[in-house]
Design a protein around this motif. Structure first.
Motif, PDB file in Angstrom:
ATOM      1  N   ASN A  40     -17.399 -29.546  30.917  1.00 44.72           N
ATOM      2  CA  ASN A  40     -17.765 -30.946  31.002  1.00 44.72           C
ATOM      3  C   ASN A  40     -16.506 -31.782  31.156  1.00 44.72           C
ATOM      4  OD1 ASN A  40     -16.977 -32.188  28.194  1.00 44.72           O
ATOM      5  ND2 ASN A  40     -17.978 -30.231  27.741  1.00 44.72           N
ATOM      6  N   SER A  53     -21.169 -32.473  33.772  1.00 39.91           N
ATOM      7  CA  SER A  53     -21.180 -31.169  33.106  1.00 39.91           C
ATOM      8  C   SER A  53     -21.853 -30.144  33.994  1.00 39.91           C
ATOM      9  CB  SER A  53     -21.897 -31.261  31.748  1.00 39.91           C
ATOM     10  OG  SER A  53     -23.262 -31.592  31.937  1.00 39.91           O
ATOM     11  N   PHE A  54     -21.544 -28.876  33.746  1.00 41.25           N
ATOM     12  CA  PHE A  54     -22.127 -27.814  34.560  1.00 41.25           C
ATOM     13  C   PHE A  54     -22.178 -26.527  33.751  1.00 41.25           C
ATOM     14  CE2 PHE A  54     -17.616 -27.201  35.058  1.00 41.25           C
ATOM     15  CZ  PHE A  54     -17.461 -25.828  35.083  1.00 41.25           C
ATOM     16  N   TYR A  56     -22.712 -22.166  34.765  1.00 44.91           N
ATOM     17  CA  TYR A  56     -22.926 -21.171  35.808  1.00 44.91           C
ATOM     18  C   TYR A  56     -22.899 -19.791  35.171  1.00 44.91           C
ATOM     19  CZ  TYR A  56     -22.701 -18.829  40.305  1.00 44.91           C
ATOM     20  OH  TYR A  56     -22.982 -18.036  41.384  1.00 44.91           O
ATOM     21  N   PHE A  70     -26.210 -28.496  36.811  1.00 43.37           N
ATOM     22  CA  PHE A  70     -25.197 -29.533  36.846  1.00 43.37           C
ATOM     23  C   PHE A  70     -25.809 -30.839  36.341  1.00 43.37           C
ATOM     24  CE2 PHE A  70     -27.433 -29.665  40.845  1.00 43.37           C
ATOM     25  CZ  PHE A  70     -27.644 -31.009  41.058  1.00 43.37           C
TER      26      PHE A  70
END
Length: 207
Positions: A40, A53-54, A56, A70
């Motif tokens: 983030n 923010s994300f 994965y 995301f």
């Protein structure tokens, strides 16, 4: 956290996790290695916050609902917007922290409150003919939702109204399984919240 000249501030974090899995005496049910990368970042420019923010992960390859997400939620004074994967809270009986992909807004000028959202609550997952055991559990219609919450809140007294509608798109998957396995759903929620302070130490609240 990094402070730059001319009123610009950067703050955030990055994280990486990995999980090792092994089963003995029965078939393995997941990959031996799973990893998650999250982060983030918030850029504050003269009081204007733009958080991003994300997340994965390689788990997304084997699960029907997304782990890769995301989120972008810029805010300025009493205006906050939601873009991407986010969650909003209308009440515990309507929209309560459900993650959706779409957009939303919250306006809080003085004592007035207005929130609105529109987005996808669940992605479509087609029926898997090669896996007859898991297919009924994982098959899903695309579910959309929209809602509005408006009212007045001065800290002691509160009055708010909610309208929220969610529905499944029956044409979102190419094959509809038998009705006893899965049927498209739809619901409309109309709610009201009220709070009144009584004296110095008590209040009455209802929903």
């Amino acid at each position: 956290s990094i402070k730059l000249n001319n009123g610009i501030k950067l703050s955030g974090s990055l994280g990486f996790n990995t999980i090792y899995y092994q089963a003995n005496g029965l078939p393995e049910r997941r990959d031996p290695f799973n990893w998650f990368f999250t982060g983030n970042l918030n850029v504050n420019i003269f009081g204007y916050n733009t958080p991003f923010s994300f997340s994965y992960s390689n788990v997304n390859r084997s699960f029907s609902q997304p782990f890769n997400q995301f989120s972008f939620s810029p805010r300025y004074k009493w205006v906050k917007t939601y873009i991407g994967y986010n969650s909003m809270n209308f009440s515990q009986y309507s929209l309560c922290g459900h993650v959706f992909l779409g957009g939303g807004i919250e306006l809080t000028p003085k004592n007035w409150r207005l929130s609105a959202m529109y987005g996808r609550l669940r992605k479509p997952v087609a029926y898997d003919f090669d896996d007859s055991l898991a297919a009924p559990l994982e098959t899903s219609y695309k579910r959309m939702g929209m809602g509005v919450k408006a009212g007045y809140d001065n800290g002691n007294d509160r009055l708010q109204m909610i309208v929220f509608h969610a529905y499944d798109d029956k044409n979102s998957i190419p094959f509809a399984p038998p009705a006893e396995m899965l049927t498209p759903k739809e619901n409309l929620v109309i709610g009201g919240l009220g709070r009144k302070k009584i004296g110095k130490h008590f209040f009455l609240e209802a929903e």
